[in-house]
Design an enzyme around this catalytic site. Structure first.
Site, PDB file in Angstrom:
ATOM      1  N   PRO A   2       0.807  -1.232   0.000  1.00 32.87           N
ATOM      2  CA  PRO A   2       0.000   0.000   0.000  1.00 32.87           C
ATOM      3  C   PRO A   2       0.837   1.278   0.000  1.00 32.87           C
ATOM      4  O   PRO A   2       1.767   1.419   0.785  1.00 32.87           O
ATOM      5  CB  PRO A   2      -0.833  -0.110   1.281  1.00 32.87           C
ATOM      6  CG  PRO A   2      -0.176  -1.145   2.109  1.00 32.87           C
ATOM      7  CD  PRO A   2       0.587  -2.036   1.197  1.00 32.87           C
ATOM      8  N   GLU A   3       0.516   2.184  -0.911  1.00 27.76           N
ATOM      9  CA  GLU A   3       1.085   3.536  -0.925  1.00 27.76           C
ATOM     10  C   GLU A   3      -0.094   4.496  -0.893  1.00 27.76           C
ATOM     11  O   GLU A   3      -1.231   4.076  -0.643  1.00 27.76           O
ATOM     12  CB  GLU A   3       1.961   3.716  -2.167  1.00 27.76           C
ATOM     13  CG  GLU A   3       3.115   2.710  -2.185  1.00 27.76           C
ATOM     14  CD  GLU A   3       4.093   2.924  -3.327  1.00 27.76           C
ATOM     15  OE1 GLU A   3       4.095   4.013  -3.927  1.00 27.76           O
ATOM     16  OE2 GLU A   3       4.857   1.996  -3.618  1.00 27.76           O
ATOM     17  N   LYS A  61       0.741   7.798   4.207  1.00 28.57           N
ATOM     18  CA  LYS A  61       0.275   6.415   4.228  1.00 28.57           C
ATOM     19  C   LYS A  61      -0.431   6.061   5.537  1.00 28.57           C
ATOM     20  O   LYS A  61      -0.645   4.881   5.818  1.00 28.57           O
ATOM     21  CB  LYS A  61       1.465   5.482   4.017  1.00 28.57           C
ATOM     22  CG  LYS A  61       2.148   5.687   2.668  1.00 28.57           C
ATOM     23  CD  LYS A  61       3.171   4.606   2.421  1.00 28.57           C
ATOM     24  CE  LYS A  61       4.485   5.170   1.983  1.00 28.57           C
ATOM     25  NZ  LYS A  61       5.546   4.181   1.891  1.00 28.57           N
ATOM     26  N   HIS A  98      -7.590 -13.164   7.122  1.00 30.57           N
ATOM     27  CA  HIS A  98      -6.574 -12.736   8.085  1.00 30.57           C
ATOM     28  C   HIS A  98      -7.065 -11.509   8.860  1.00 30.57           C
ATOM     29  O   HIS A  98      -6.305 -10.560   9.056  1.00 30.57           O
ATOM     30  CB  HIS A  98      -5.255 -12.468   7.383  1.00 30.57           C
ATOM     31  CG  HIS A  98      -4.746 -13.636   6.611  1.00 30.57           C
ATOM     32  ND1 HIS A  98      -4.123 -14.705   7.214  1.00 30.57           N
ATOM     33  CD2 HIS A  98      -4.792 -13.938   5.290  1.00 30.57           C
ATOM     34  CE1 HIS A  98      -3.797 -15.609   6.294  1.00 30.57           C
ATOM     35  NE2 HIS A  98      -4.197 -15.163   5.119  1.00 30.57           N
ATOM     36  N   ARG A 117       0.537 -10.487   6.807  1.00 30.22           N
ATOM     37  CA  ARG A 117       1.939 -10.494   7.225  1.00 30.22           C
ATOM     38  C   ARG A 117       2.221  -9.674   8.473  1.00 30.22           C
ATOM     39  O   ARG A 117       3.352  -9.657   8.963  1.00 30.22           O
ATOM     40  CB  ARG A 117       2.824 -10.052   6.063  1.00 30.22           C
ATOM     41  CG  ARG A 117       2.793 -11.101   4.935  1.00 30.22           C
ATOM     42  CD  ARG A 117       3.779 -10.817   3.860  1.00 30.22           C
ATOM     43  NE  ARG A 117       5.152 -10.801   4.360  1.00 30.22           N
ATOM     44  CZ  ARG A 117       6.192 -10.421   3.644  1.00 30.22           C
ATOM     45  NH1 ARG A 117       6.011 -10.023   2.401  1.00 30.22           N
ATOM     46  NH2 ARG A 117       7.394 -10.416   4.151  1.00 30.22           N
ATOM     47  N   ARG A 264      16.225  -1.662  -1.890  1.00 32.98           N
ATOM     48  CA  ARG A 264      14.917  -1.842  -2.523  1.00 32.98           C
ATOM     49  C   ARG A 264      15.117  -1.940  -4.034  1.00 32.98           C
ATOM     50  O   ARG A 264      16.019  -1.306  -4.591  1.00 32.98           O
ATOM     51  CB  ARG A 264      14.002  -0.630  -2.246  1.00 32.98           C
ATOM     52  CG  ARG A 264      13.944  -0.153  -0.805  1.00 32.98           C
ATOM     53  CD  ARG A 264      13.099  -1.025   0.079  1.00 32.98           C
ATOM     54  NE  ARG A 264      11.735  -1.189  -0.391  1.00 32.98           N
ATOM     55  CZ  ARG A 264      10.730  -0.356  -0.106  1.00 32.98           C
ATOM     56  NH1 ARG A 264      10.953   0.723   0.617  1.00 32.98           N
ATOM     57  NH2 ARG A 264       9.515  -0.611  -0.544  1.00 32.98           N
TER      58      ARG A 264
END
Ligand SMILES: [Zn+2]
Length: 274
Positions: A2-3, A61, A98, A117, A264
């Site tokens: 997500p951004e 974010k 989840h 996660r 990255r």
């Protein structure tokens, strides 16, 4: 991952499903307790039950939820980490696989915070005093709320010698870009992501400012469906270069390359990015 666009999408989901509604019951299985640090799932459940969702804002974010609780205003700060999503459903339907926090709402709907996660965060903010949260106070301007002006961007990037793509990931400079949109914006601006941030010059800064806006707008427009699936989880890839190593550049047909910067992956086109 997500951004800004995905977090904006989550804010819209929350507003549509829950704004003005009371939380009639909350639940958080202990398997997700890592998300609630330094608090606990039990404390969050206790605080939210009976509260009414009064406002949902996004800064970079981060999601900022303001609730009216028994003892006055209460904040819930939500960061989606790598795999977090807010999902709305009928309360009678099964919870997300989840679900780490489930809020049953007045009117028969429910919200799940789903995060396989567990890199996200859910934290209470007493009195909804978000301005007192250091990580929010440190954020740079938000490209969607505050705009990205070329002269400002050139000056802000001029304060660092880091490669421009790495600098764009710094939330203190600009809040909301991540690995995807930093790379996409460089591609749209025909800018080599390895170029030093303090050596852009006005023309490249202008192109980059426009590219950041265009990249975010494009992603927001692509997210119209009822449920979001991240690219890394098998969702469609609407991006020009991100996760497209070895494919042809849509502009010049050269092969897209992957370079590692600050641990990255950076995807970029050696044919048309200078
Ligand atoms: Zn190219």
């Amino acid at each position: 991952v997500p951004e800004l666009p995905e977090v904006e999408y989550a804010a819209r989901t929350l507003r549509r499903a829950a704004l003005g509604r009371r939380i009639v019951a909350a639940a958080a299985p202990s398997a997700g307790r890592r998300l609630f640090r330094p608090g606990t799932p039990a404390a969050v459940v206790r605080a939210l039950a009976g509260a009414r969702l009064a406002a949902v804002e996004r800064r970079g974010k981060h999601l900022l939820l303001t609730l009216e609780a028994r003892r006055g205003p209460l904040g819930l700060l939500s960061h989606l980490g790598m795999t977090g999503r807010w999902l709305a459903r009928d309360a009678a339907a099964p919870a997300a696989p989840h679900a780490r926090l489930t809020l049953r709402l007045q009117g028969g709907r429910a919200l799940d915070y789903d995060d396989p996660r567990l890199f996200g965060r859910l934290r209470l903010v007493p009195g909804a005093r978000f301005d007192a949260v250091p990580e929010l106070a440190a954020l740079g301007p938000d490209p969607l709320h505050d705009g990205v002006e070329a002269a400002w961007l050139e000056a802000a990037l001029g304060r660092t010698r880091r490669p421009v793509k790495v600098a764009l990931l710094d939330q203190r400079l600009l809040a909301g870009l991540g690995n995807i949109h930093a790379a996409e914006a460089c591609w749209r601006a025909r800018l080599d992501p390895r170029r030093r941030a303090d050596r852009l010059g006005p023309a490249r800064a202008r192109a980059l400012a426009a590219a950041i806006r265009a990249s975010l707008r494009h992603a927001l427009a692509a997210m119209e469906g009822p449920e979001l699936v991240y690219v890394e989880a098998g969702g469609p890839n609407p991006f020009r270069v991100y996760a497209r190593e070895g494919e042809r550049c849509p502009r010049c047909r050269a092969a897209i390359r992957r370079t590692v910067q600050a641990q990255r992956s950076t995807f970029w086109c050696p044919g048309c990015q200078r």
